[in-house]
Motif scaffolding. Structure first.
Motif, short mmCIF file in Angstrom:
data_model
loop_
_atom_site.label_atom_id
_atom_site.label_comp_id
_atom_site.label_asym_id
_atom_site.label_seq_id
_atom_site.Cartn_x
_atom_site.Cartn_y
_atom_site.Cartn_z
N GLY A 1 0.83 -1.21 0.00
CA GLY A 1 0.00 0.00 0.00
C GLY A 1 0.87 1.25 0.00
O GLY A 1 2.04 1.22 0.35
N GLY A 2 0.28 2.37 -0.40
CA GLY A 2 1.00 3.63 -0.43
C GLY A 2 0.05 4.78 -0.17
O GLY A 2 -1.17 4.65 -0.31
N TYR A 3 0.62 5.92 0.24
CA TYR A 3 -0.16 7.10 0.59
C TYR A 3 0.02 8.20 -0.47
O TYR A 3 1.14 8.44 -0.92
CB TYR A 3 0.31 7.66 1.93
CG TYR A 3 0.32 6.69 3.08
CD1 TYR A 3 -0.83 6.44 3.82
CD2 TYR A 3 1.50 6.04 3.47
CE1 TYR A 3 -0.82 5.57 4.91
CE2 TYR A 3 1.52 5.17 4.54
CZ TYR A 3 0.36 4.93 5.26
OH TYR A 3 0.39 4.08 6.33
N TYR A 4 -1.06 8.86 -0.81
CA TYR A 4 -1.04 9.89 -1.87
C TYR A 4 -1.80 11.12 -1.39
O TYR A 4 -2.89 11.00 -0.81
CB TYR A 4 -1.69 9.33 -3.13
CG TYR A 4 -1.83 10.31 -4.28
CD1 TYR A 4 -0.74 10.64 -5.07
CD2 TYR A 4 -3.06 10.87 -4.58
CE1 TYR A 4 -0.87 11.53 -6.13
CE2 TYR A 4 -3.20 11.76 -5.65
CZ TYR A 4 -2.10 12.08 -6.42
OH TYR A 4 -2.24 12.95 -7.48
N LEU A 5 -1.23 12.31 -1.63
CA LEU A 5 -1.91 13.57 -1.29
C LEU A 5 -1.91 14.48 -2.52
O LEU A 5 -0.84 14.77 -3.09
CB LEU A 5 -1.21 14.27 -0.13
CG LEU A 5 -1.80 15.62 0.30
CD1 LEU A 5 -3.26 15.46 0.74
CD2 LEU A 5 -0.97 16.24 1.42
N HIS A 6 -3.09 14.93 -2.92
CA HIS A 6 -3.33 15.65 -4.17
C HIS A 6 -3.91 17.03 -3.82
O HIS A 6 -4.95 17.11 -3.17
CB HIS A 6 -4.33 14.83 -4.98
CG HIS A 6 -4.74 15.40 -6.29
ND1 HIS A 6 -4.31 14.89 -7.49
CD2 HIS A 6 -5.58 16.42 -6.62
CE1 HIS A 6 -4.85 15.56 -8.49
NE2 HIS A 6 -5.63 16.49 -7.99
N ILE A 7 -3.22 18.09 -4.24
CA ILE A 7 -3.66 19.45 -3.97
C ILE A 7 -4.10 20.11 -5.28
O ILE A 7 -3.30 20.30 -6.20
CB ILE A 7 -2.53 20.29 -3.33
CG1 ILE A 7 -2.03 19.62 -2.04
CG2 ILE A 7 -3.01 21.71 -3.05
CD1 ILE A 7 -3.08 19.43 -0.97
N GLN A 8 -5.40 20.46 -5.35
CA GLN A 8 -5.97 21.06 -6.55
C GLN A 8 -7.17 21.91 -6.15
O GLN A 8 -8.01 21.45 -5.38
CB GLN A 8 -6.40 19.98 -7.54
CG GLN A 8 -7.00 20.52 -8.83
CD GLN A 8 -7.32 19.41 -9.82
OE1 GLN A 8 -6.98 18.25 -9.60
NE2 GLN A 8 -7.97 19.75 -10.92
N PHE B 1 -7.66 15.92 -2.47
CA PHE B 1 -8.03 14.68 -1.79
C PHE B 1 -6.76 13.94 -1.37
O PHE B 1 -5.66 14.22 -1.85
CB PHE B 1 -8.88 13.79 -2.69
CG PHE B 1 -8.16 13.25 -3.90
CD1 PHE B 1 -7.52 12.02 -3.87
CD2 PHE B 1 -8.13 13.97 -5.09
CE1 PHE B 1 -6.86 11.51 -4.99
CE2 PHE B 1 -7.47 13.48 -6.22
CZ PHE B 1 -6.84 12.25 -6.16
N LEU B 2 -6.93 13.00 -0.47
CA LEU B 2 -5.87 12.05 -0.17
C LEU B 2 -6.39 10.66 -0.50
O LEU B 2 -7.60 10.44 -0.56
CB LEU B 2 -5.43 12.14 1.29
CG LEU B 2 -6.42 11.87 2.42
CD1 LEU B 2 -6.70 10.39 2.64
CD2 LEU B 2 -5.92 12.50 3.71
N ALA B 3 -5.48 9.75 -0.72
CA ALA B 3 -5.88 8.39 -1.09
C ALA B 3 -4.80 7.42 -0.67
O ALA B 3 -3.64 7.78 -0.42
CB ALA B 3 -6.12 8.30 -2.60
N GLY B 4 -5.19 6.17 -0.61
CA GLY B 4 -4.24 5.11 -0.32
C GLY B 4 -4.81 3.78 -0.74
O GLY B 4 -6.02 3.64 -0.89
N GLY B 5 -3.93 2.81 -0.94
CA GLY B 5 -4.43 1.49 -1.28
C GLY B 5 -3.73 0.86 -2.46
O GLY B 5 -2.52 1.02 -2.64
N PHE B 6 -4.53 0.21 -3.31
CA PHE B 6 -3.99 -0.64 -4.36
C PHE B 6 -4.71 -0.29 -5.66
O PHE B 6 -5.82 -0.75 -5.92
CB PHE B 6 -4.18 -2.11 -3.97
CG PHE B 6 -3.58 -2.41 -2.62
CD1 PHE B 6 -2.29 -2.87 -2.52
CD2 PHE B 6 -4.30 -2.15 -1.46
CE1 PHE B 6 -1.72 -3.12 -1.27
CE2 PHE B 6 -3.74 -2.38 -0.21
CZ PHE B 6 -2.45 -2.86 -0.12
N TRP B 7 -4.07 0.56 -6.47
CA TRP B 7 -4.68 1.13 -7.66
C TRP B 7 -4.73 0.14 -8.81
O TRP B 7 -5.73 0.02 -9.51
CB TRP B 7 -3.91 2.39 -8.08
CG TRP B 7 -4.45 3.05 -9.30
CD1 TRP B 7 -3.99 2.95 -10.59
CD2 TRP B 7 -5.59 3.92 -9.38
NE1 TRP B 7 -4.74 3.69 -11.45
CE2 TRP B 7 -5.74 4.32 -10.73
CE3 TRP B 7 -6.48 4.42 -8.44
CZ2 TRP B 7 -6.75 5.16 -11.15
CZ3 TRP B 7 -7.49 5.27 -8.87
CH2 TRP B 7 -7.62 5.63 -10.21
#
Length: 224
Positions: free
Chosen positions: A93-100, A105-111
């Motif tokens: 798993g991994g952590y993602y932070l998106h600024i727009q 949004f933030l997200a995590g998991g298995f894309w």
């Protein structure tokens, strides 16, 4: 930087209106200034995350778009984002932070799980979903995420029972959790804590999926 400066939102709004190389060249110093501030925020966030998880590295994504196979030829992304990679083969798993502006949004998991990993997850769900359903119904998971998201097949995967009681999970092709934020939220004083707490709340989900993906159906480790 412990907060996200509103100037970052302002810059991204301007970039969306002027998404061309000439404008960007004239404002490149401003972009670099905003990028530096945002990177500082991500680095401070990583320090907080390391109190509850092992983070191998932080990756800040480039602003430049790959337009080779896209009908949209605008050269720049209208967001900034970063990804935190967990350390070690045993941590999935991994952590993602998106600024727009308006769409953070933030997200995590298995894309995009590999074929073998996806099959292993489905076989686990086929045998037993008590633990994963307990995790996704837990108070903090519900508070921050609500549910596991992602694309699903319309019916059962080949080799699986179409009448299985847990078909809703077995059909899934992605396993992602997300949390959206308003512009007001991302520029607030407690945003770093909110993101960190959200990522911390992903851990039971990550722990479960990591255990599944690093063992066989008998629960034996497959790691070297």
């Amino acid at each position: 930087m412990t907060v996200i400066d509103a100037s970052i939102i302002s810059f991204l709004k301007q970039l969306k209106k002027n998404n061309n190389r000439e404008w960007f060249a004239d404002h490149k110093e401003k972009f670099q200034e905003e990028q530096k501030k945002l990177k500082s925020f991500y680095e401070l966030l990583q320090l907080e995350m390391e109190k509850h998880d092992a983070i191998e590295k932080l990756k800040i994504f480039r602003i430049y778009r790959d337009v080779r196979f896209s009908k949209d030829k605008t050269p720049y992304k209208v967001h900034m984002s970063g990804h935190f990679v967990r350390e070690g083969k045993e941590r999935r798993g991994g952590y993602y932070l998106h600024i727009q502006p308006g769409e953070s949004f933030l997200a995590g998991g298995f894309w995009a799980p590999e074929k073998e990993d996806l099959f292993r997850i489905r076989k686990e769900f086929e045998m037993d979903t008590v633990e994963i359903r307990e995790i996704i119904s837990e108070e903090n998971f519900q508070k921050y995420f609500g549910k596991i998201e992602g694309d699903s097949l319309k019916t059962a995967p080949r080799g699986f029972d179409k009448t299985h009681p847990d078909l809703d999970l077995i059909r899934m092709k992605q396993f992602i959790v997300t949390r959206k934020f308003t512009d007001k939220q991302i520029t607030s004083a407690n945003f770093l804590a909110e993101v960190n707490n959200s990522f911390k709340a992903m851990r039971p989900f990550f722990n479960y999926m990591s255990d599944v993906l690093t063992t066989n159906l008998n629960g034996e480790s497959i790691l070297d």
